[in-house]
Motif scaffolding. Structure first.
Motif, PDB file in Angstrom:
ATOM      1  N   ARG A  91       4.336   0.585   6.073  1.00 56.37           N
ATOM      2  CA  ARG A  91       3.801   0.254   4.746  1.00 56.37           C
ATOM      3  C   ARG A  91       3.808   1.473   3.829  1.00 56.37           C
ATOM      4  N   TRP A  92       3.601   2.659   4.399  1.00 57.33           N
ATOM      5  CA  TRP A  92       3.681   3.884   3.593  1.00 57.33           C
ATOM      6  C   TRP A  92       5.104   4.086   3.075  1.00 57.33           C
ATOM      7  N   GLN A  95       5.745   1.703   0.184  1.00 56.38           N
ATOM      8  CA  GLN A  95       5.204   2.194  -1.083  1.00 56.38           C
ATOM      9  C   GLN A  95       6.113   3.217  -1.736  1.00 56.38           C
ATOM     10  N   ARG A  96       6.976   3.861  -0.938  1.00 54.09           N
ATOM     11  CA  ARG A  96       7.978   4.805  -1.470  1.00 54.09           C
ATOM     12  C   ARG A  96       9.307   4.108  -1.756  1.00 54.09           C
TER      13      ARG A  96
END
Length: 384
Positions: A91-92, A95-96
């Motif tokens: 998920r990180w 987000q990128r």
């Protein structure tokens, strides 16, 4: 020619996918069929007895399935635990602006690469140090047998004669000797099952990680529509806490093993790489893992002298206190918070039920239960 290539093959059909049915916008539609009065069917004794028998049969069937698929269920729980731990990283990356499939591939490739590099460096060292341990063990045993303490013990209790008698009885017993070969075969089958289970867990982790958002949506649709938003909020909080806990525990284990390896290297403790690997494994067991690792390493440090063992014990116990008050709170601040007594009880219960895996997932499970009790049961009691 290009037009022919672009045309679909004769008879080709798009792949059928199992999708979630759309939510109905009409909530207030009344049923066209007249519903029976509540409890009318349960007043008939034959119907009640039949349904009770069916319920008992279903319960026995489910118990039979659970008893015969316990290993598979354990693999599924392990894979789900791993996927929840890797999901925050995916998920990180999302987000990128990294697509989720590419993020999953990057995370798994990085994880497998690190594991491969770790074991490629570790296994030769472990083999070398294990060989040294096996080579030196007879000398240590000989020194112990020639010590004054053992001689006095043998004079009082005739230890050597008792050992010789028991060894002769053992080799005279054909069943005991055959059990050795059966044990070797059992070890081989255990290793094979372990490798197969590892492969199954990796494959299931990949599928769970890829389909985790869809699995969550399906789970939320099982709840009543009026409570679906609340169920989603609680589930997201629980899964986020589990994922952060797994990542935090990995960071704590790496720091723990690195510190222990540095101290052992400075003190010239033998088998430092092998012991650092043991420390990393023990660090994954909450609460008691650090102390178990301290006892193991301190016992091995006695071979280098009692002064070395005392210095290592002091340094490592001091680090455990530093970790408990400064390192873990900062790493686990986004994870789970469980009172000490509940954590101890949950770890013991989880270890008794599922072994090491149960001890690992005990604290996140206890945190999830406490969250549900606080947000659902206590709120319901406060409203009445």
């Amino acid at each position: 020619m290009l037009n022919r290539v672009k045309q679909p093959l004769p008879g080709a059909q798009p792949r059928v996918r199992f999708t979630i049915p759309p939510e109905s916008a009409e909530l207030g539609q009344a049923a066209a069929v007249e519903q029976p009065a509540p409890g009318a069917m349960f007043r008939h004794p034959i119907y009640l007895g039949f349904m009770g028998t069916v319920g008992v049969g279903i319960a026995l069937f489910l118990n039979y399935i659970m008893a015969n698929t316990s290993q598979l269920l354990l693999w599924i729980v392990t894979a789900l635990f791993i996927s929840l731990g890797l999901d925050p990283v995916v998920r990180w990356l999302e987000q990128r602006r990294v697509p989720r499939p590419l993020g999953i591939v990057l995370v798994l490739a990085s994880l497998l690469g690190l594991v491969a590099m770790f074991f490629a460096t570790l296994i030769p060292t472990i083999v070398d140090q294990t060989t040294q341990l096996i080579t030196k063990a007879p000398g240590w045993i000989t020194d112990f047998l020639n010590s004054d303490f053992f001689r006095q013990l043998d004079v009082q209790y005739h230890v050597i004669d008792t050992l010789n008698t028991q060894v002769e009885k053992f080799f005279q017993d054909s069943q005991a000797v055959g059990g050795i070969f059966g044990g070797v075969v059992g070890v081989g089958s255990t290793i094979a099952n372990g490798l197969f289970g590892t492969l199954i867990v990796l494959v299931l982790s990949l599928y769970f990680l890829a389909s985790l958002p869809t699995m969550k949506k399906w789970g939320y649709r099982l709840a009543p529509r009026s409570r679906r938003a609340r169920v989603e909020d609680l589930s997201e909080e629980i899964t986020a806490g589990v994922g952060n806990y797994v990542i935090g525990q990995v960071c704590v284990a790496v720091l723990n093993a690195t510190y222990a390896f540095i101290v052992m290297t400075i003190l010239n403790v033998p088998f430092s790489v092998l012991l650092a690997f043991v420390v990393a494994l023990m660090a994954f067991i909450p609460l008691v893992g650090g102390m178990v690792a301290a006892v193991i390493v301190t016992a091995v440090s006695l071979t280098a002298g009692w002064q070395t063992a005392v210095i290592f014990a002091i340094c490592y116990v001091a680090y455990l206190q530093f970790e408990a008050y400064f390192v873990s709170p900062r790493i686990m601040q986004k994870a789970v918070a469980v009172p000490g007594a509940v954590a101890v009880i949950s770890v013991i219960a989880g270890g008794s039920l599922l072994g090491v895996l149960g001890a690992l997932i005990a604290i996140p499970t206890a945190a999830a239960v406490m969250l549900l009790v606080r947000e659902v049961f206590i709120n319901h009691q406060d409203e009445h």
